[in-house]
Design an enzyme around this catalytic site. Structure first.
Site, PDB file in Angstrom:
ATOM      1  N   LYS A 128       9.533   5.375 -44.183  1.00 53.77           N
ATOM      2  CA  LYS A 128       9.644   6.890 -44.928  1.00 53.77           C
ATOM      3  C   LYS A 128       9.245   7.982 -44.107  1.00 53.77           C
ATOM      4  O   LYS A 128       9.501   9.070 -44.459  1.00 53.77           O
ATOM      5  CB  LYS A 128       8.108   6.486 -45.914  1.00 53.77           C
ATOM      6  CG  LYS A 128       6.840   6.589 -45.430  1.00 53.77           C
ATOM      7  CD  LYS A 128       5.718   6.816 -46.710  1.00 53.77           C
ATOM      8  CE  LYS A 128       4.538   6.078 -46.130  1.00 53.77           C
ATOM      9  NZ  LYS A 128       3.527   6.993 -45.291  1.00 53.77           N
ATOM     10  N   ARG A 163      -4.412   7.639 -51.139  1.00 54.39           N
ATOM     11  CA  ARG A 163      -4.384   5.996 -50.723  1.00 54.39           C
ATOM     12  C   ARG A 163      -5.219   5.309 -51.798  1.00 54.39           C
ATOM     13  O   ARG A 163      -5.305   3.983 -51.647  1.00 54.39           O
ATOM     14  CB  ARG A 163      -4.857   5.924 -49.361  1.00 54.39           C
ATOM     15  CG  ARG A 163      -3.874   6.217 -48.315  1.00 54.39           C
ATOM     16  CD  ARG A 163      -4.485   5.985 -46.872  1.00 54.39           C
ATOM     17  NE  ARG A 163      -4.048   6.505 -45.796  1.00 54.39           N
ATOM     18  CZ  ARG A 163      -2.997   5.971 -45.054  1.00 54.39           C
ATOM     19  NH1 ARG A 163      -2.590   4.938 -45.312  1.00 54.39           N
ATOM     20  NH2 ARG A 163      -2.629   6.763 -44.063  1.00 54.39           N
ATOM     21  N   ARG A 223       8.787  -4.556 -32.959  1.00 51.36           N
ATOM     22  CA  ARG A 223       8.256  -3.578 -32.158  1.00 51.36           C
ATOM     23  C   ARG A 223       7.972  -3.968 -30.849  1.00 51.36           C
ATOM     24  O   ARG A 223       7.195  -4.881 -30.690  1.00 51.36           O
ATOM     25  CB  ARG A 223       7.391  -2.853 -32.760  1.00 51.36           C
ATOM     26  CG  ARG A 223       7.766  -1.777 -33.794  1.00 51.36           C
ATOM     27  CD  ARG A 223       6.894  -1.166 -34.440  1.00 51.36           C
ATOM     28  NE  ARG A 223       7.203  -0.435 -35.608  1.00 51.36           N
ATOM     29  CZ  ARG A 223       6.144   0.160 -36.590  1.00 51.36           C
ATOM     30  NH1 ARG A 223       4.712  -0.069 -36.394  1.00 51.36           N
ATOM     31  NH2 ARG A 223       6.667   0.626 -37.564  1.00 51.36           N
ATOM     32  N   ARG A 282       2.311  -4.588 -29.216  1.00 58.51           N
ATOM     33  CA  ARG A 282       0.813  -4.378 -29.663  1.00 58.51           C
ATOM     34  C   ARG A 282       0.135  -5.063 -30.729  1.00 58.51           C
ATOM     35  O   ARG A 282       0.841  -5.980 -31.270  1.00 58.51           O
ATOM     36  CB  ARG A 282       0.858  -2.797 -30.273  1.00 58.51           C
ATOM     37  CG  ARG A 282       1.178  -1.933 -29.207  1.00 58.51           C
ATOM     38  CD  ARG A 282       1.490  -0.328 -29.914  1.00 58.51           C
ATOM     39  NE  ARG A 282       0.419  -0.231 -30.982  1.00 58.51           N
ATOM     40  CZ  ARG A 282       0.668   0.150 -32.198  1.00 58.51           C
ATOM     41  NH1 ARG A 282       1.804   0.352 -32.854  1.00 58.51           N
ATOM     42  NH2 ARG A 282      -0.529   0.585 -32.896  1.00 58.51           N
ATOM     43  N   ARG A 309      -2.152  -6.726 -42.684  1.00 59.01           N
ATOM     44  CA  ARG A 309      -2.013  -5.127 -42.803  1.00 59.01           C
ATOM     45  C   ARG A 309      -1.184  -4.755 -44.087  1.00 59.01           C
ATOM     46  O   ARG A 309      -1.713  -4.036 -44.761  1.00 59.01           O
ATOM     47  CB  ARG A 309      -1.160  -4.272 -41.681  1.00 59.01           C
ATOM     48  CG  ARG A 309      -2.450  -3.832 -40.434  1.00 59.01           C
ATOM     49  CD  ARG A 309      -1.407  -3.548 -39.210  1.00 59.01           C
ATOM     50  NE  ARG A 309      -0.649  -2.320 -39.684  1.00 59.01           N
ATOM     51  CZ  ARG A 309       0.432  -1.894 -38.676  1.00 59.01           C
ATOM     52  NH1 ARG A 309       0.919  -2.601 -37.683  1.00 59.01           N
ATOM     53  NH2 ARG A 309       0.917  -0.769 -38.897  1.00 59.01           N
TER      54      ARG A 309
END
Ligand SMILES: [Zn+2]
Length: 308
Positions: free
Chosen positions: A13, A88, A127, A163, A174
């Site tokens: 997004k 949120r 990533r 990471r 998450r």
């Protein structure tokens, strides 16, 4: 055009927000970025946020709303904005509705960027960050060139590492947290007739196209009740020029601290009084919302699309 963007980490997004910014010439309002900026500049808000965070707490909703109120009053946001990172939670969404009604500038659409869970995991867990130059790559979609010409001087290869946040197990966790937190917000906006879902898999250009269609169709699909309301507020907004409106908002900016204190007291009371009617009109099960949000959310889903 006032839009709220929603989407899981990795939904892309951010990229699409940037495209809307350059297409419509309206700013992207990212509450996280603004908060960081306030703290860096040591403004009243920034100091307050520092104090809150130093006490190990999350910045409260009243402060976040204060940040948004201040930001949308600036001249560049007079013809619209793209809100990212807020709300949120459902109480935040309700408070945002109240704030925007107070300002006479209600949110026009809430766009959900929808990506399948497996694809999200793949995107994020692909990533890799370079420990030398800090550039971020994706081993699936954006691998580094070899040999590298864009790393630090003297290094012909990036030193990639993953990471902790991007490891598959962490990503899944998450995403689960994100979905649990967001579900009530999506229900809220769906009930309000504002939610547009965009499939966010495929080429970025295609996604932009779907996004624009969703925003266009959004105007046509507006319910009569909220449509009438919107027309009314658009009219009253027209009476005051954007510059005047900004000027009116400006002196209040100086009194941020006092205002914030009053806002903290005021918002919940007003919210209750105002939303009662709105709530009765739209969504019956609100009384059952407290504590039953989860069990309620599932059966109320209207389309298969919003299921994820
Ligand atoms: Zn590098």
């Amino acid at each position: 055009m006032r839009i709220v963007l929603m989407g899981a980490p990795g939904s892309g997004k951010g990229t699409q927000a940037q495209r809307l910014v350059s297409r419509f010439g309206i700013p992207q309002i990212s509450t996280g970025d603004i908060l960081r900026q306030h703290r860096k500049e040591g403004t009243e808000l920034g100091k307050r946020a520092d104090a809150i965070m130093a006490a190990g707490k999350l910045v409260d909703d009243a402060t976040m709303l204060e940040i948004i109120r201040e930001r949308v009053a600036r001249p560049d946001a007079q013809s619209g904005f793209i809100l990212d990172g807020f709300p949120r939670t459902q109480p935040q969404a309700e408070a945002l509705t109240t704030l925007m009604k107070d300002l006479g500038t209600p949110i026009d659409a809430v766009v959900l960027f929808e990506v399948g869970a497996n694809e999200l995991v793949r995107r994020i867990s692909g990533r890799r960050t370079c420990s030398l130059c800090n550039k971020v790559f994706n081993i699936y979609s954006a691998p580094p060139a070899s040999p590298a010409t864009d790393c630090v001087p003297g290094s012909s290869e990036h030193q990639l590492f993953q990471r902790k946040d991007d490891e598959e197990a962490t990503v899944k966790q998450r995403l689960q947290v994100y979905e649990e937190n967001t579900r009530p917000v999506l229900s809220y906006y769906s009930d309000a007739g504002l939610l547009r879902t965009v499939s966010a898999e495929g080429a970025p250009e295609q996604i932009t196209q779907r996004l624009l269609e969703a925003l266009g169709n959004g105007a046509a699909a507006t319910r009569p009740a909220s449509g009438a309301k919107r027309a009314k507020s658009a009219k009253s907004a027209r009476r005051v020029s954007p510059r005047k409106r900004a000027a009116r908002a400006a002196p209040r900016r100086g009194a941020a601290k006092t205002r914030a204190r009053t806002a903290a007291r005021r918002t919940p009371i007003r919210k209750k009084a105002k939303s009662k009617t709105a709530v009765r009109r739209r969504a019956r099960p609100v009384s059952a919302r407290k504590g039953a949000a989860k069990s309620r959310a599932a059966p109320r889903r209207r389309s298969r699309k919003s299921k994820r």
